[in-house]
Scaffold this motif. Structure first.
Motif, short mmCIF file in Angstrom:
data_model
loop_
_atom_site.label_atom_id
_atom_site.label_comp_id
_atom_site.label_asym_id
_atom_site.label_seq_id
_atom_site.Cartn_x
_atom_site.Cartn_y
_atom_site.Cartn_z
N GLU A 29 0.83 -1.21 0.00
CA GLU A 29 0.00 0.00 0.00
C GLU A 29 0.86 1.26 0.00
O GLU A 29 0.55 2.24 -0.67
N GLN A 55 -5.69 -1.58 -3.90
CA GLN A 55 -7.10 -1.38 -3.58
C GLN A 55 -7.85 -2.67 -3.89
O GLN A 55 -7.55 -3.32 -4.90
N ASP A 56 -8.82 -3.01 -3.05
CA ASP A 56 -9.64 -4.19 -3.28
C ASP A 56 -8.79 -5.45 -3.46
O ASP A 56 -9.04 -6.27 -4.35
N ALA A 115 -7.83 7.40 -5.54
CA ALA A 115 -6.74 6.79 -4.77
C ALA A 115 -5.38 7.24 -5.28
O ALA A 115 -4.46 7.50 -4.50
#
Length: 166
Positions: A29, A55-56, A115
């Motif tokens: 991340e 993400q996800d 994001a």
């Protein structure tokens, strides 16, 4: 999704423990740059640096449709994304192996554009086109998601190689 975790003692110091998945995921991340490895149609490797967001439960990156990496992924979507520190005695290097899949859903693209802007503090802004990102110069970028099939972690200092399978 929690993967199975295994320490590979062949490449680890005696008494080393596997790196916990939450620690590896946090580094995926936080990392700012990544190396993408794809395979050209003639079998030669192609490696390039790029930006990505986690993400996800997947790493996401973008590229122009005419770029070598996009052409490579069109014929062979298997790839690896790598990030880490280039120091010998500290840090955690990570290799994410998986299949790159196009992201075209407008809602997902919007969340990913937000994001990118948040992670890279506004240096990277994307608007949305028809199933693509549009950069400030008007160029279009295809967006890909790589859900890990396997992640390898190489922790330095106490030297532990961890494998996570999904």
């Amino acid at each position: 999704m929690e993967p199975t975790t295994r320490l590979d003692a062949r490449f680890s110091a005696g008494g080393a423990a596997p790196t916990p998945w939450p620690e590896a995921r946090e580094q995926l991340e936080r990392a700012e740059t990544y190396w993408l490895t794809t395979v050209r149609a003639d079998g030669r490797p192609h490696v390039t640096t790029l930006l990505a967001v986690w993400q996800d439960d997947a790493l996401h990156f973008c590229t122009g449709a005419e770029e070598q990496k996009a052409r490579n992924l069109e014929s062979n979507p298997n790839c690896a994304l790598t990030t880490g520190a280039s120091s010998l005695h500290e840090g955690l290097d990570l290799v994410v192996e998986g299949v790159a899949e196009r992201v075209t859903d407008p809602g997902t693209l919007k969340r990913l554009a937000d994001a990118w802007e948040a992670k890279y503090t506004g240096e990277w802004h994307f608007d949305l086109g028809d199933g693509v990102f549009v950069n400030t110069a008007g160029g279009e970028a295809l967006v890909f998601a790589v859900r890990p099939a396997k992640v390898l972690g190489f922790r330095k200092g106490d030297y532990a190689q961890t494998r996570w399978r999904f």
